[in-house]
Motif scaffolding. Structure first.
Motif, PDB file in Angstrom:
ATOM      1  N   ALA A  14       0.831  -1.203   0.000  1.00  0.00           N
ATOM      2  CA  ALA A  14       0.000   0.000   0.000  1.00  0.00           C
ATOM      3  C   ALA A  14       0.873   1.264   0.000  1.00  0.00           C
ATOM      4  CB  ALA A  14      -0.913  -0.017   1.222  1.00  0.00           C
ATOM      5  N   LEU A  15       1.975   1.249   0.803  1.00  0.00           N
ATOM      6  CA  LEU A  15       2.872   2.394   0.829  1.00  0.00           C
ATOM      7  C   LEU A  15       3.509   2.633  -0.526  1.00  0.00           C
ATOM      8  CD1 LEU A  15       4.372   4.570   2.516  1.00  0.00           C
ATOM      9  CD2 LEU A  15       6.096   2.811   3.018  1.00  0.00           C
ATOM     10  N   TYR A  16       3.952   1.555  -1.197  1.00  0.00           N
ATOM     11  CA  TYR A  16       4.568   1.696  -2.512  1.00  0.00           C
ATOM     12  C   TYR A  16       3.570   2.204  -3.544  1.00  0.00           C
ATOM     13  CZ  TYR A  16       6.630   0.363  -6.981  1.00  0.00           C
ATOM     14  OH  TYR A  16       7.097   0.391  -8.258  1.00  0.00           O
ATOM     15  N   ARG A  17       2.322   1.722  -3.485  1.00  0.00           N
ATOM     16  CA  ARG A  17       1.330   2.070  -4.523  1.00  0.00           C
ATOM     17  C   ARG A  17       0.801   3.488  -4.360  1.00  0.00           C
ATOM     18  NH1 ARG A  17      -4.023  -1.607  -5.993  1.00  0.00           N
ATOM     19  NH2 ARG A  17      -4.711  -0.327  -7.799  1.00  0.00           N
ATOM     20  N   TRP A  18       0.535   3.885  -3.105  1.00  0.00           N
ATOM     21  CA  TRP A  18      -0.174   5.143  -2.909  1.00  0.00           C
ATOM     22  C   TRP A  18       0.733   6.293  -2.486  1.00  0.00           C
ATOM     23  CZ3 TRP A  18      -4.656   4.779  -5.062  1.00  0.00           C
ATOM     24  CH2 TRP A  18      -5.343   3.567  -5.054  1.00  0.00           C
ATOM     25  N   VAL A  19       2.021   6.014  -2.104  1.00  0.00           N
ATOM     26  CA  VAL A  19       2.906   7.087  -1.666  1.00  0.00           C
ATOM     27  C   VAL A  19       4.148   7.178  -2.556  1.00  0.00           C
ATOM     28  CG1 VAL A  19       4.286   7.993   0.248  1.00  0.00           C
ATOM     29  CG2 VAL A  19       2.072   6.920   0.703  1.00  0.00           C
ATOM     30  N   THR A  75       5.049   5.621  -5.428  1.00  0.00           N
ATOM     31  CA  THR A  75       4.860   5.734  -6.884  1.00  0.00           C
ATOM     32  C   THR A  75       4.499   7.159  -7.296  1.00  0.00           C
ATOM     33  OG1 THR A  75       4.215   3.411  -6.993  1.00  0.00           O
ATOM     34  CG2 THR A  75       3.580   4.817  -8.829  1.00  0.00           C
ATOM     35  N   PRO A  76       3.528   7.833  -6.663  1.00  0.00           N
ATOM     36  CA  PRO A  76       3.283   9.246  -7.050  1.00  0.00           C
ATOM     37  C   PRO A  76       4.499  10.142  -6.826  1.00  0.00           C
ATOM     38  CG  PRO A  76       1.418   8.361  -5.859  1.00  0.00           C
ATOM     39  CD  PRO A  76       2.511   7.351  -5.742  1.00  0.00           C
TER      40      PRO A  76
END
Length: 324
Positions: free
Chosen positions: A111-116, A118-119
């Motif tokens: 979740a940290l990689y996808r929502w923080v 990566t952007p």
């Protein structure tokens, strides 16, 4: 026994030296090798006897003891402790830890990689492409290209030309010095050493090679002859011990000990055995009679006291020994 066997050589140079050395060397070597070969054969026979009668049984016993002490406890530990522990404790524990790690670590990290992350990475890439790249190109790339083309390239060409000249001069000096050293070493060292080798060391080496070859051939020939001598001596000793120890012992055993043993067996051991068997039979009959009498008395006492005499089967078992 032919001491003259070997390759025939021409009677000249090395051939004469070989012919002159062959017979005395073989005689001396034969005298020296025969005791060594006899001792060697005796040691071989003793080693085979010890290996067959002592070392091999002891080795088997030690192997069995080693298995009993080292292998079987570890096998039992593996089979009855480690395997059940792995199957019934560690495997379920590993499954539980994997599920717990997935829930507590993997899912939050994803979740940290996808929502923080990566952007943030996309924003950093856009900033570098839109801002830093044009700025770096204007401030660093154009001056660096101009400096390389108009300053560093001419200076490098000049240095390369100077280096080629210095290399040519150094190679010329090295070639001259090397040629002078080559001829100096050739005249002062190589030619004298070659002359000494050709005129002195080579003839001496050939003579020593002839001597070494003849000595080696003499040793091989003497070793084979000593083997035949040792075999003959061993057979003679075997015949001597057979007729002095084995045959008298065998005759004493056949003519004296065997008849005495038969007499002792027939006159002493068999009567003693028969007497022992008779005593055993009498003892068994006496004990059987005592048991039957005791049972009869017990039954009579029960009847006198008005108690039941017991099941009919007991009476049949009690009457059966009396009818024998």
């Amino acid at each position: 026994m032919d001491l003259e066997k070997g390759p025939r050589e021409e009677p000249g140079g090395e051939g004469r030296l070989a012919v002159a050395l062959r017979v005395p060397v073989r005689i001396v070597v034969l005298v020296l090798v025969v005791p060594v070969r006899m001792v060697w054969d005796a040691l071989v026979v003793a080693g085979r006897f010890l290996g067959d009668r002592v070392f091999r049984p002891v080795g088997r016993a030690l192997l069995w003891v080693g298995r009993a002490v080292l292998v079987w406890p570890f096998v039992a530990l593996w089979r009855w402790v480690l395997v059940p522990l792995w199957r019934w404790v560690l495997v379920p524990l590993g499954v539980a830890l994997r599920w717990l790690g997935t829930v507590l670590v993997v899912v939050p990290a994803a979740a940290l990689y996808r929502w923080v992350l990566t952007p943030l990475g996309h924003a950093a890439v856009w900033f570098c492409a839109r801002v830093l790249t044009p700025l770096g190109r204007g401030l660093f790339v154009v001056p660096a290209v101009w400096l390389y083309r108009w300053v560093l390239t001419p200076v490098g060409h000049a240095l390369l030309w100077c280096g080629r000249g210095l290399a040519w001069l150094g190679s010329l000096l090295v070639t001259g010095i090397g040629t002078a050293l080559y001829w100096t070493v050739r005249v002062l060292v190589v030619l004298p050493v070659y002359a000494v080798w050709r005129r002195l060391l080579a003839p001496v080496g050939r003579a020593l090679a002839v001597v070494a070859r003849e000595v080696g051939a003499a040793f091989g020939h003497a070793w084979r002859i000593a083997g035949y001598i040792s075999l003959a001596v061993g057979r003679a000793l075997a015949v001597f011990f057979r007729w002095t120890l084995v045959e008298p012992a065998r005759r004493v055993y056949r003519t004296v000990l065997t008849p005495v043993g038969h007499v002792v067996r027939d006159a002493v051991l068999r009567p003693v055995a028969e007497a022992a068997r008779s005593v055993g039979r009498v003892t068994r009959d006496a004990l059987r009679s005592v048991r039957v009498t005791a049972r009869q008395v017990r039954r009579d006492v029960r009847r006198a006291l008005g108690m039941p005499a017991g099941p009919a089967g007991i009476g049949r078992r009690e009457r059966r020994p009396a009818g024998r």
